[in-house]
Design an enzyme around this catalytic site. Sequence first.
Site, short mmCIF file in Angstrom:
data_model
loop_
_atom_site.label_atom_id
_atom_site.label_comp_id
_atom_site.label_asym_id
_atom_site.label_seq_id
_atom_site.Cartn_x
_atom_site.Cartn_y
_atom_site.Cartn_z
N GLY A 238 -19.53 -19.67 54.78
CA GLY A 238 -19.36 -18.99 53.75
C GLY A 238 -19.52 -17.12 53.95
N SER A 239 -19.63 -16.62 52.88
CA SER A 239 -19.75 -15.11 53.18
C SER A 239 -20.13 -14.31 51.80
CB SER A 239 -18.26 -14.53 53.38
OG SER A 239 -17.71 -15.33 54.65
N ASN A 240 -20.44 -13.08 52.07
CA ASN A 240 -20.56 -12.20 50.76
C ASN A 240 -19.54 -11.26 50.99
OD1 ASN A 240 -23.11 -13.61 50.30
ND2 ASN A 240 -24.15 -12.20 51.61
N ASN A 483 -18.67 -16.93 47.42
CA ASN A 483 -18.13 -18.31 47.55
C ASN A 483 -18.45 -19.16 46.46
OD1 ASN A 483 -20.01 -17.62 50.45
ND2 ASN A 483 -17.67 -17.79 50.67
#
Length: 791
Positions: A238-240, A483
Amino acid sequence: MSNSDTRIPNLTEKDLAASLPDVRSTLSLRGLRAPVSIIRDGWGVPHVRAESEWDAFFAQGFATAQDRLWHMEYDLRRALGRWAEWAGPQALPQDKLWRKLDLENAAKADLDVTGDDAVRMLQAYSAGVNAFIETTKTLPVEYRILDDEPEPWAPWKCLAVYKLRNLPLGVWEMKVWRARLARTIGAEAAAKLFRGYQQGNLLTTPPGDLFEGAELDGLDELIAAIDLAGDLAFGEGGSNAWVIGGALTATGMPIIAGDSHRQLDTPNVYYQVHVACPQWRVSGYALPGTPGAPHFSHTARAAWGMTHGYADYQDLFVEKFSKNDDGGLQYLAEGEWRTASSRVEDIHVRGAGSQQVDVVRTRHGAVIAGNVWEGSGVVFSHPGTNGGTPWANTLLGLLRAKDAEEVEESLRDWTEPVNNFVYADTAGEFGYRYRGRIPIRSISNAWRPVDGSGKEHEWSREIPFEEMPAVRNPATGWVVTCNQRVTGHDYPHYIALDYSPHFRARRVVTRITDMPCGSASADNMQRIHADITSLPGLAFARAAGRLDLPDGPLRAAQQSLINWDGAMEVDSTAAVIYGAARAHWVKALAQHAFGPLADEVVGSARGAPVHLAHLYSRSVAAMEQGDPALLPVDFDLDAAVKDALSAAVEELSGMLGPDMRSWRWGDLHRTEPAHPLSEPFPHLAALLDPPGFEYAGDGETPQAAAYSIVDRFKITTTSSNRYIHDVADWRRSKWVSPLGASGHPGSPHYADQAPLWATVRYVPQLWDWDDVEEAAETTQRIVPAGESGGK
């Protein structure tokens, strides 16, 4: 090195130091066209200054090989199904899968359709890598451990290592796991667990909107999955990211920030670079082995960041096979038997001879499971391996882009992974675009493996680039992508069934909207990176606070949660109580919902974690809303909260002692980075493994740090970089790596950024050449062969 070689190498700290490359001498190199300077700053980050585009990429390849040669070849060996040559039998299962996927031919097919300028970029980078291999007097210590030498680099290898790092981010394993679950607990029970993105949760586009679509109903598809596929056997991230427009910032210009969430690899998956030539200049994160800096970077005119898009672009087809008259292999397609491509390859295994693997392809792609010689196989179909795509054009296009419009246009050829992409330029434009190739096909393909013998599940076309979700200069003044679901239920094309819960996105949005208008700056982006407020933790604390509990440790734990602000601080007692209770709560949910597969789910079996995350998200909503309909049938909310809290207190008393006041989240929640060779050579782990650190946050906070329920509290997925790009003044930009710039265990830059990363601090992202030269730790000139170059 022979396959039977099992010699155990012995190393010392001196051996590690002796393997470091020369980064000071002037070197004469074949393939270079004009002198180039490579300055490494006090953190070992290379700053490359070249006189042409060719030399810029050549020098990037050379500098990367200096710092990460073994890392590059480690990724390549895995991509080609050759990791067992180095790691031994334990690597054989993954080698078999990668060999079947045939990434070598997929990468070469991409190269064949890549634009001429991008091909020259790959050639120049590869020439730089090979120049290092040909001239270095020292090799990374890993080659000594393995008694081996590096192989020459080539342009197609640049593409293969990128595929290795990104192909696993697809969703095909979720389809396998759904089919297995339906077979195990029944289609009706399984269908109730897959209800899709929750109403009222945040969307990425339009920014700030909430999802209002209906729940999913997959009963018929899951029944079909059972009938078609039987029990499939197969060997997350995932990521921001966010962009804030100039109307909300102190400078009147946009800011981009974010972080990527992956496993904590050693060396770190990303490599910080600053490369300049007359045509362009870039500072950002590269993937070792691949030129450019395509993910989280800025040029002189634009900046960008990205997160995983959770798109469904990988399908599974169940094919029928038989032998033809010549003893070869054929498969059924639209009523006729067609010849399958088939060959046998040897996988060489360190210390254990070799094993053979069938590499088989049909019209849909590579066979990755089943027994084709006994009549059936499962085929992996994917735009990135079915045929050549010119995605490498984007690597160069981003560097040459002069404004936001050209940044977006450069993404047109992108293939995988499908990403959320935020961007801004020095004219003040900012926006978001979903990028990548998503096939249009039946909804059955989304849920499960499908029958490959007919026409009904064929891909008709891809979602056109112009129809992918995108926004430019939205009225909100920001775009946040963590996400969560990309867009609303009225979007005309199917994108995915599964997305990440929106807890991180809610916290980032809250942080941004709480800032006074016109106050956002690079400095206060740090507070968003460091946000460790757990929304699920607060919901659990409120649910626990409503319980009637007896005096004693259980009541004391309850009171700690009642007084808690939800921050997963390393020094927090309430945080560790919640962290332990969450593990027991999740396990109870899994056992109730997934039956015999519960242990697989909590053990993070491939394809299962996203489903468990959605179930947990619904349980949080049930706590917040007091709605048991959001939970699995007959799951007693209050009793489960009490049981989880009680189990947590008992567990923590055993682990941390009876004095609850001394309990700390950081005592249990720690990073444990491990070098890839530590497992096959455990006696070398102390020399090869970087130090671990206590770490705040958890899997649902913007400072992300998901942890294992089985290998209790060990951090599994976390931030693999952090970046802040200030478009108004690139000198105010910041970045940090969870380890360091170098991949050499003996280098002072192997893990020197880790203490800063663990406490959400940064190293300067140097941009002005005066600043670079002032901060220089080493300076090296590389010159064309035959030139002395001077100093």
